[in-house]
Design an enzyme around this catalytic site. Structure first.
Site, mmCIF file in Angstrom:
data_model
loop_
_atom_site.group_PDB
_atom_site.id
_atom_site.type_symbol
_atom_site.label_atom_id
_atom_site.label_comp_id
_atom_site.label_asym_id
_atom_site.label_seq_id
_atom_site.Cartn_x
_atom_site.Cartn_y
_atom_site.Cartn_z
ATOM 1 N N TYR A 109 -14.638 -5.339 -1.355
ATOM 2 C CA TYR A 109 -14.037 -6.654 -1.118
ATOM 3 C C TYR A 109 -14.453 -7.173 0.256
ATOM 4 O O TYR A 109 -14.371 -6.461 1.254
ATOM 5 C CB TYR A 109 -12.523 -6.510 -1.185
ATOM 6 C CG TYR A 109 -11.749 -7.801 -1.362
ATOM 7 C CD1 TYR A 109 -11.843 -8.542 -2.532
ATOM 8 C CD2 TYR A 109 -10.890 -8.255 -0.370
ATOM 9 C CE1 TYR A 109 -11.103 -9.698 -2.712
ATOM 10 C CE2 TYR A 109 -10.139 -9.405 -0.535
ATOM 11 C CZ TYR A 109 -10.256 -10.128 -1.716
ATOM 12 O OH TYR A 109 -9.516 -11.282 -1.876
ATOM 13 N N SER B 79 -13.761 0.969 -3.934
ATOM 14 C CA SER B 79 -12.758 -0.068 -3.716
ATOM 15 C C SER B 79 -12.950 -1.201 -4.728
ATOM 16 O O SER B 79 -12.905 -0.961 -5.938
ATOM 17 C CB SER B 79 -12.815 -0.556 -2.273
ATOM 18 O OG SER B 79 -11.676 -1.333 -1.964
ATOM 19 N N ASP C 253 -4.326 7.020 1.061
ATOM 20 C CA ASP C 253 -4.832 5.663 0.883
ATOM 21 C C ASP C 253 -3.677 4.701 0.621
ATOM 22 O O ASP C 253 -3.038 4.754 -0.434
ATOM 23 C CB ASP C 253 -5.820 5.638 -0.288
ATOM 24 C CG ASP C 253 -6.612 4.347 -0.370
ATOM 25 O OD1 ASP C 253 -6.175 3.333 0.203
ATOM 26 O OD2 ASP C 253 -7.678 4.357 -1.020
ATOM 27 N N HIS D 153 -8.493 4.948 3.018
ATOM 28 C CA HIS D 153 -9.437 4.058 2.353
ATOM 29 C C HIS D 153 -10.656 3.939 3.265
ATOM 30 O O HIS D 153 -10.758 3.029 4.086
ATOM 31 C CB HIS D 153 -8.774 2.696 2.140
ATOM 32 C CG HIS D 153 -9.420 1.858 1.094
ATOM 33 N ND1 HIS D 153 -9.211 2.058 -0.245
ATOM 34 C CD2 HIS D 153 -10.274 0.801 1.189
ATOM 35 C CE1 HIS D 153 -9.883 1.170 -0.932
ATOM 36 N NE2 HIS D 153 -10.551 0.402 -0.086
#
Length: 341
Positions: free
Chosen positions: A94, A185, A274, A304
């Site tokens: 992202y 992700s 995470d 993450h």
């Protein structure tokens, strides 16, 4: 053994296979209709050879005009002079981009070619989509959120379907002998959704996937893009009057809803610390995947973040794809050990 921050203990994660309560009743019909709409769409693709200092590979810059003429920036990195070889489609995280050729050399060193494209509106690529609502929240999660047909990620999935069709076509630069998808992700969620949508992938690698099991993620994520939706309710709809409408739209693109259609070899990963893509969301996807050749690697103290230890696991996994060997034929790994730390 293992840590978890604000999520289920590892023992519960292993068996966490939630009912898909937010999967729309017309989910399959919706995506069948989207595919039908794209059948007669033709992508205009421009490629140009890049001068690159590594003599054993070729790098092609790509401009991929998608179904609505949005020009998506991309690359092909492949073994030099190869006319056919196995292919990985790598999806970015992202806010990220398709990156640099050096990011993919480890996969090309095994003999794979790599395609990678910006997600529309991210990286260096624009988004020609038209959305019926704005938002007070930064990011892409809320663009078109009231209408599944015109939602941002519905458009992204259409792009992916067009890209895969082109890669398999005679118009692509070479012939894929195998085709798989990879990402972390956002890229991990897109990899799972692409595999489920396509139904003919040879392998999937999805690290700590985003866009996965929204029901759980919106309850326990503490940072990252899921918070765009959480903050939407806080600032736009504090009494959650539009929750059902928002949840329905998200249901059409939730990668966990595609996982029951994944039957190919799959490698996933989750970090137990995470807070952006909570481990329970990754396990929800993993436990719905139908493949008998699947494995999830667990990293107790990872959040993450980039994980070079897992890159080593991915190299081993990919090398086995070249040899057509499932996980239970990898030395030291049996079906009983698929969850072992």
């Amino acid at each position: 053994m293992g840590r978890q921050v604000g999520d289920f203990p590892l023992e519960k994660l292993r068996d966490y296979r939630p009912a898909l309560g937010n999967k729309p009743h017309d989910f399959d019909a919706f995506w069948s209709e989207q595919k039908n709409k794209l059948k007669n769409k033709h992508s205009q693709v421009e490629t140009g050879l890049r001068k690159y200092p590594v003599p054993s590979i070729e790098v092609l810059d790509i401009v991929f005009k998608s179904w609505d003429d949005t020009p998506l920036n991309g690359m092909l990195i492949k073994p030099k002079s190869a006319l056919e070889c196995p292919v990985i489609v790598c999806f970015p995280g992202y806010t990220g981009s398709c990156g640099l050729p050096v990011d993919y050399l480890k996969w090309v060193s095994l003999g794979f070619a790599v395609y990678t494209f910006d997600v529309r509106g991210q990286g260096l690529s624009p988004d020609y989509g038209k959305y019926q609502n704005g938002s007070r929240i930064p990011g892409w999660m809320l663009l078109g959120i009231y209408d599944p047909e015109n939602y941002y990620f519905t458009n992204v999935y259409r792009d992916i379907l067009m890209q895969i069709k082109w890669i398999r076509s005679e118009e692509s630069p070479f012939t894929p002998t195998k085709l798989g998808v990879m990402g972390s992700s956002q890229g991990g969620g897109l990899a799972l959704s692409a595999a489920g949508l396509d139904g003919e992938m040879d392998f999937v690698l999805a690290d700590w996937p985003f866009l996965t099991h929204f029901e759980r993620a919106l309850d326990v994520a503490l940072s990252g893009p899921y918070m765009e939706i959480v903050n939407y309710f806080k600032w736009n709809d504090p009494q959650y009057n539009t929750y059902d409408q928002v949840a329905e739209t998200l249901g059409y693109i939730d990668s966990v809803h595609f996982c029951e259609s994944i039957n190919c070899s799959t490698l996933m990963a989750a970090g137990l610390e995470d807070a952006i893509t909570p481990p329970s969301t990754a396990f929800a996807a993993f436990n719905h995947i139908q493949s008998v050749n699947k494995k999830i690697e667990i990293y107790p103290q990872f959040t993450h973040e980039l994980n070079p230890f897992h890159d080593e696991k991915k190299l081993e996994f990919l090398s086995r794809q070249l040899e057509n060997k499932p996980h239970d034929e990898i030395p030291g790994i049996t079906k009983q050990h698929l969850f072992d730390l």
